[in-house]
Motif scaffolding. Structure first.
Motif, PDB file in Angstrom:
ATOM      1  N   GLU A 189       0.819  -1.209   0.000  1.00 22.70           N
ATOM      2  CA  GLU A 189       0.000   0.000   0.000  1.00 22.70           C
ATOM      3  C   GLU A 189       0.855   1.263   0.000  1.00 22.70           C
ATOM      4  N   ARG A 190       2.001   1.167   0.647  1.00 23.69           N
ATOM      5  CA  ARG A 190       2.849   2.351   0.685  1.00 23.69           C
ATOM      6  C   ARG A 190       3.673   2.496  -0.579  1.00 23.69           C
ATOM      7  N   SER A 191       3.594   1.467  -1.428  1.00 23.42           N
ATOM      8  CA  SER A 191       4.380   1.527  -2.656  1.00 23.42           C
ATOM      9  C   SER A 191       3.591   2.235  -3.750  1.00 23.42           C
ATOM     10  N   ARG A 192       4.199   2.318  -4.906  1.00 25.16           N
ATOM     11  CA  ARG A 192       3.552   2.897  -6.077  1.00 25.16           C
ATOM     12  C   ARG A 192       2.216   2.224  -6.367  1.00 25.16           C
ATOM     13  N   VAL A 193       2.195   0.888  -6.181  1.00 26.72           N
ATOM     14  CA  VAL A 193       0.966   0.142  -6.463  1.00 26.72           C
ATOM     15  C   VAL A 193      -0.172   0.629  -5.570  1.00 26.72           C
ATOM     16  N   ARG A 235      -0.488   3.430  -3.964  1.00 24.89           N
ATOM     17  CA  ARG A 235      -0.923   4.797  -4.258  1.00 24.89           C
ATOM     18  C   ARG A 235      -1.770   4.840  -5.521  1.00 24.89           C
ATOM     19  N   ALA A 236      -1.400   3.970  -6.485  1.00 23.77           N
ATOM     20  CA  ALA A 236      -2.225   3.899  -7.699  1.00 23.77           C
ATOM     21  C   ALA A 236      -3.625   3.398  -7.356  1.00 23.77           C
ATOM     22  N   TRP A 237      -3.704   2.407  -6.470  1.00 22.85           N
ATOM     23  CA  TRP A 237      -5.029   1.900  -6.072  1.00 22.85           C
ATOM     24  C   TRP A 237      -5.868   3.007  -5.465  1.00 22.85           C
ATOM     25  N   ILE A 244      -1.686   6.871 -14.843  1.00 20.46           N
ATOM     26  CA  ILE A 244      -1.680   5.572 -14.165  1.00 20.46           C
ATOM     27  C   ILE A 244      -2.363   4.551 -15.076  1.00 20.46           C
ATOM     28  N   THR A 271      -4.589   2.287 -15.203  1.00 19.66           N
ATOM     29  CA  THR A 271      -5.561   1.856 -14.205  1.00 19.66           C
ATOM     30  C   THR A 271      -5.935   0.387 -14.365  1.00 19.66           C
ATOM     31  N   PHE A 319      -3.419  -1.918 -12.787  1.00 21.74           N
ATOM     32  CA  PHE A 319      -3.417  -1.902 -11.320  1.00 21.74           C
ATOM     33  C   PHE A 319      -4.685  -2.519 -10.749  1.00 21.74           C
ATOM     34  N   ARG A 343       0.438  10.684   2.856  1.00 26.58           N
ATOM     35  CA  ARG A 343       1.885  10.817   3.022  1.00 26.58           C
ATOM     36  C   ARG A 343       2.299  12.285   3.035  1.00 26.58           C
TER      37      ARG A 343
END
Lengths: 336, 386
Positions: free
Chosen positions: B224-228, B230-232, B247, B249, B252, B356
């Motif tokens: 969740e803290r990764s790029r993935v 944030r994309a979600w 993104i 979408t 992801f 963040r």
């Protein structure tokens, strides 16, 4: 135990899915006729989805339960009129028509009232709060679930014993294809109701209100349309048609009155609505008939247990290929 | 917030909502302090089956340890569904399908009733295979459906969940109602040589499930803290804007589906192992709605929240011996009431796109940024496309 093991081994040898093209050819016409009768029931329920979607942009998940309440209404009217489960004696044509009409009215009122309650209790507070669509959807699921479970607590998990006012009799026969009286009544009556509904939405003042709200709720409100009343009317109209569908369903499949009997039918009606173009009344009719027929062909081709899978696959294919449906014109754009 | 106009105060001077204050307090602890609180809590969770404390223990005729296991299993499922529904905002009503696939893979590989039965398949092989199969099915189900949105996605996933059940009903090798007996269990024996994992003893199952939950919390938390992740969140908040911002979408969303599916499959394996019997009866839509209810009740998007939701939904009925149908009725009504009065669930979603940035702000300024803690579910004005 040995028998069980032997059975297991025997099963392992069997095919996964059978194709039966011969059966499809042999039963083509009877499937078509039967499919049209089923499909008109789907179409009637689909109108409820289409109207609510057109006005509120909401898939009313609980519409299947509105249908089931109607089915119970029809069933208990039969019980109240003194009919017993099992073979019914012939009771003249006039009492039969009167009783069926009575059951239909009770079913339509029951479904209309439950649809109205649903709108008042579940959806209106959300509209007041301007909730996002996901919230509406989860509420609809919750409502569907609650009504279903309430019916389960009330009637238990077993289907009601069959009451058949009208015994199926072949009226016409083409070769091996039989057309029964029930099929004719269901088809003609549904078609009539659908024409009436279409005319109501297309030609009356209240119908114009529905179309106006579907097109642009805010402007319609500015132009003096009572939005809340139109929404109520939409739910009642859709509910009443579902109630009529419930009566036909009870006539055609008398043992089908079960607390969760609406679930599959709801999915299929929704498929029909999407197939024809959701938000389009005539699309619902077209989609319903088409789905009924295709489903029966699938049943012949793959076997009865795959009947429901056909509807699901059809739904997914339509949504992927043509999400606007066959007549992809919405209620709001219709200019009858 | 949707709490209404009357309760809105000036954000600069307003008292933060309780959840936000707890969060701020937690975030202002140092890392060491956080661990010092976390570790005893985790130990306590592990010790729960031993401590038969008053409000937790069940009535005499239910098994407290099995009730704990069931609650933990639903927690695991809720965590998986939370990735799909809470993080990425995809309403998946067919999640039970993945659960079923996991259970069936375990059954097919280990049950003596199965056509594939092989005594050499140990349970430790079953878990990765089941997760792989569910991940593949996640891709297969996601690829056609994830181009759809909102209501349509819900209906189509519902259809897929039902199709899994219908396949289990109707494909002969899957044995329909007769089902599979003697599904494999994890290895391990007591000191006296009797097996550790049995149908009646809930303790080892509970510990195993809690361990899985902790591992998955760590993994998903990192994701969740990764790029993935944030994309979600971006997709959940506004898919069109996310797409416009570059993104991918669709990809992801598939990822979310696959992650959720793998966790669902894992819990299916656990379920099948503990019950020891798999047939087509437990994988219906009602179960699926129950999973959704657990996530939404707790607060979709909030990991602690969904665990709490699962605990409430699984444990309360076990504890108070409600008849099952009343419990389902209650959940239906609870969903309606909850959506009207508290659409974000018991604990609202924590991670928003700006979380963040907000943390950074706090470190710089030394005080939390004055914003409300609403989530996608409570946001106003996104009610429709008109």
């Amino acid at each position: 135990m040995t028998y069980h093991l032997a059975l297991t081994l025997a099963q392992t040898e069997s095919h996964w899915i059978d194709f039966n093209v011969g059966l499809l050819r042999d039963e083509f016409w009877s499937n078509t006729i039967d499919g049209l009768a089923y499909g008109s029931i789907y179409a009637l329920v689909a109108i409820g989805y289409t109207l609510v979607y057109g006005v509120l942009r909401l898939i009313n998940f609980a519409h299947s339960e509105v249908f089931v309440v109607g089915a119970f209404g029809a069933y208990f009217t039969f019980v109240g009129l003194g009919y017993q489960p099992g073979p019914t004696s012939d009771s003249g044509i006039v009492p039969l028509i009167v009783n069926l009409l009575l059951a239909g009215i009770v079913a339509m009122v029951a479904s209309g009232v439950i649809a109205l309650i649903l709108e008042r209790v579940a959806y209106r507070p959300l509209r007041k709060r301007n909730a996002p669509r996901l919230v509406f959807l989860i509420t609809a699921i919750g409502a569907s679930f609650a009504i279903q479970q309430a019916l389960l607590i009330w009637r238990g998990g077993n289907p009601e014993p069959a009451i058949r006012l009208l015994r199926p009799q072949a009226v016409f026969e083409f070769g091996t294809t039989r057309i029964t009286n029930i099929q004719i009544i269901v088809f003609v009556a549904s078609l009539l109701l659908l024409v009436v509904a279409d005319a109501f939405v297309g030609r009356t003042r209240l119908g114009r209100g529905i179309r106006a709200v579907a097109q642009d709720p805010d402007t319609a409100a500015l132009m003096g349309v009572n939005k809340e009343r139109v929404i109520m009317l939409t739910f009642v109209l859709g509910g009443a048609l579902a109630g009529a569908a419930a009566l036909f369903y009870v006539m055609q499949i008398p043992q089908g009155v079960l607390y969760n009997g609406g679930f599959l039918l709801g999915i299929k009606a929704f498929t029909a609505a999407v197939l024809g173009g959701i938000g389009n009344l005539r699309g619902a009719l077209l989609g319903g008939l088409l789905l009924g027929v295709v489903e029966n062909y699938g049943q012949s081709l793959f076997g009865g247990e795959w009947r429901d899978v056909v509807a699901f696959v059809l739904l997914i294919v339509i949504l992927m290929v043509r999400p606007t449906g066959i007549l992809g014109e919405s209620l709001g754009k219709a200019r009858v | 917030m949707s709490a209404g106009v009357g309760t809105q105060r000036d954000p600069g001077t307003a008292r933060q909502p309780f959840g936000q204050r707890v969060r701020d307090w937690w975030n202002s602890r140092s890392r060491a302090e956080q661990w010092m609180i976390t570790i005893p809590v985790v130990v306590l969770v592990y010790l729960l089956p031993m401590l038969n404390v008053f409000p937790l223990s069940t009535e005499p005729w239910t098994d407290y340890e099995l009730a704990l296991f069931n609650a933990a299993r639903l927690g695991l499922i809720a965590l998986g569904l939370n990735v799909v529904l809470g993080q990425a905002g995809l309403l998946d009503l067919g999640y039970v399908g993945f659960f079923a696939i996991g259970a069936y893979v375990a059954a097919i590989m280990t049950s003596r009733d199965s056509f594939l039965h092989n005594p050499h398949y140990s349970w430790l092989v079953v878990v990765p295979v089941a997760m792989a199969v569910t991940m593949i099915s996640g891709v297969l189900i996601g690829t056609p459906t994830l181009r759809l949105r909102g209501d349509y996605l819900a209906i189509v996933t519902l259809g897929f969940g039902e199709m899994v059940r219908l396949l289990a009903d109707n494909l002969d090798p899957l044995r329909g109602n007769r089902g599979f007996q003697d599904v494999g269990r994890p290895p391990g024996t007591h000191a006296d040589g009797s097996p550790l994992f049995t149908q009646t003893d809930g303790k080892p199952w509970y510990w195993l499930t809690v361990t899985f939950i902790i591992v998955i919390l760590l993994l998903i938390g990192n994701l969740e803290r990764s790029r993935v992740g944030r994309a979600w969140v971006a997709i959940r908040e506004d898919e069109d804007v996310a797409e416009l911002m570059g993104i991918p979408t669709f990809r992801f969303k598939i990822w979310a589906f696959v992650m959720g599916a793998a966790i669902g499959g894992l819990s299916g394996v656990l379920y099948a192992g503990q019950v020891g019997f798999v047939n087509n009866q437990r994988f219906d839509v009602v179960t699926s709605i129950l999973f959704v209810a657990a996530v939404v009740l707790g607060g979709s998007g909030n990991k602690v929240g969904v665990l709490l939701g699962a605990l409430v939904i699984s444990y309360l009925p076990d504890r108070f011996q409600l008849a099952p149908q009343y419990r389902f009725l209650a959940f239906g009504l609870a969903l309606i009431v909850l959506m009207i009065f508290r659409p974000q669930g018991l604990l609202g979603a924590r991670q928003r796109l700006l979380a963040r940035g907000r943390d950074a702000y706090k470190r710089l300024v030394g005080a939390p940024e004055p914003v409300s803690a609403d989530s996608a579910l409570t946001e106003q004005g996104k009610g429709g496309d008109r």
